[in-house]
Design a protein around this motif. Structure first.
Motif: not given
Length: 297
Positions: A107-112, A214-215, A277-285
């Motif tokens: 989706s264009s709404k989320r990053p690659s 993963l997307d 990639t549809d989830q916030p990056a903060e938890p993974s960081l």
């Protein structure tokens, strides 16, 4: 497009302008992401030059001449670097798969997947540098370094690209003995090279984390009816009239792949994590921040 056309002044200038525009955005995203993690006691501040001697290790590509212990090297045929406990524990090497499959987004709404991996990679690098550690990229013949200049060099190198083909695999050129490492990838290619790299890393006392990016479409397989599946490079193409009938087998193979990666990580003292990639990056960081703390202890 011909090979010569790729190197015309107009093409090179256009590519440079594109990279120059993307680089500040990547750094801004990574800086914002890293600010969500409190540094706390991350990293052991160097008390001075009196760190305990740990070991001699063979000199590697990228080691400075001044780092070589010439007295120890004179007793053998090779060159050796005198390494302290600090130097081993305080190096974090980053590997980001930028093969064609990583450019996918459903989706264009989320990053690659690639952009999210790059952002996470730079965010953890920023945290490491702020904690007094050295960082580097595994695909470059350069030793890890600290400082903002190193962060900018890493960001530029990530934007330049280096992997060819549909799927990539970690091929570390520099992996200091006793350091820590993080590999970001979708890990959808042949898992054997990944297992081999983890084995070699374990032999060098290197521990770290695998982050599978993963997307959500790759997790849910939301396809039905006539569908054409094509790899990002166009090298692989498959058409089916009943895409939905493939869903169960696909999900089973994906689960098997995750389990294989997780087992390989456990065997070698590494950690495994899946990020969507549809989830916030903060938890993974935050997970990665904690994982690097644990594998060092």
């Amino acid at each position: 497009m011909s090979q010569s056309a790729l190197h015309t002044p107009e093409t090179l200038r256009s590519r440079s302008e594109t990279l120059a525009a993307a680089l500040p955005a990547l750094m801004a995203d990574a800086q914002h992401l890293s600010s969500t993690v409190l540094l706390g006691t991350h990293g052991r501040k160097r008390a001075g030059t009196g760190d305990e001697f740990w070991q001699y290790r063979p000199a590697e590509a990228g080691d400075a001449l001044r780092a070589i212990d010439w007295r120890r090297s004179a007793r053998s045929d090779g060159h050796f670097v005198r390494q302290t406990e600090w130097q081993a524990a305080q190096s974090v090497m980053i590997g980001v798969d930028d093969a064609a499959s990583m450019t996918f987004t459903g989706s264009s709404k989320r990053p690659s997947k690639l952009r999210r991996a790059q952002t996470l990679a730079m965010a953890i690098s920023i945290l490491a540098v702020h904690g007094g550690e050295r960082v580097g990229l595994t695909h470059l013949n350069e030793p890890p370094r600290g400082g903002r200049a190193q962060l900018l060099r890493m960001a530029q190198a990530l934007m330049d690209g280096h992997e060819e083909g549909d799927y990539g695999a970690p091929r570390p050129r520099v992996l200091p003995v006793g350091s820590r490492a993080v590999f970001f990838s979708d890990f959808l290619g042949d898992p054997t090279p990944i297992e081999q790299v983890l084995g070699r890393a374990a032999d060098r006392g290197v521990k770290g984390a695998l982050v599978q990016v993963l997307d959500p479409d790759e997790e849910a397989f939301p396809y039905d009816g006539r569908t054409v599946f094509e790899s990002m490079s166009g090298a692989i193409r498959f058409e089916t009239l009943k895409a939905k009938s493939l869903r169960e087998e696909y999900l089973a193979r994906l689960a098997e792949r995750k389990d294989r990666l997780a087992q390989a990580a456990r065997r070698t003292g590494w950690r495994f994590h899946v990020h969507h990639t549809d989830q916030p990056a903060e938890p993974s960081l935050l997970w990665l921040y904690g994982a690097l703390q644990k594998v060092r202890s």
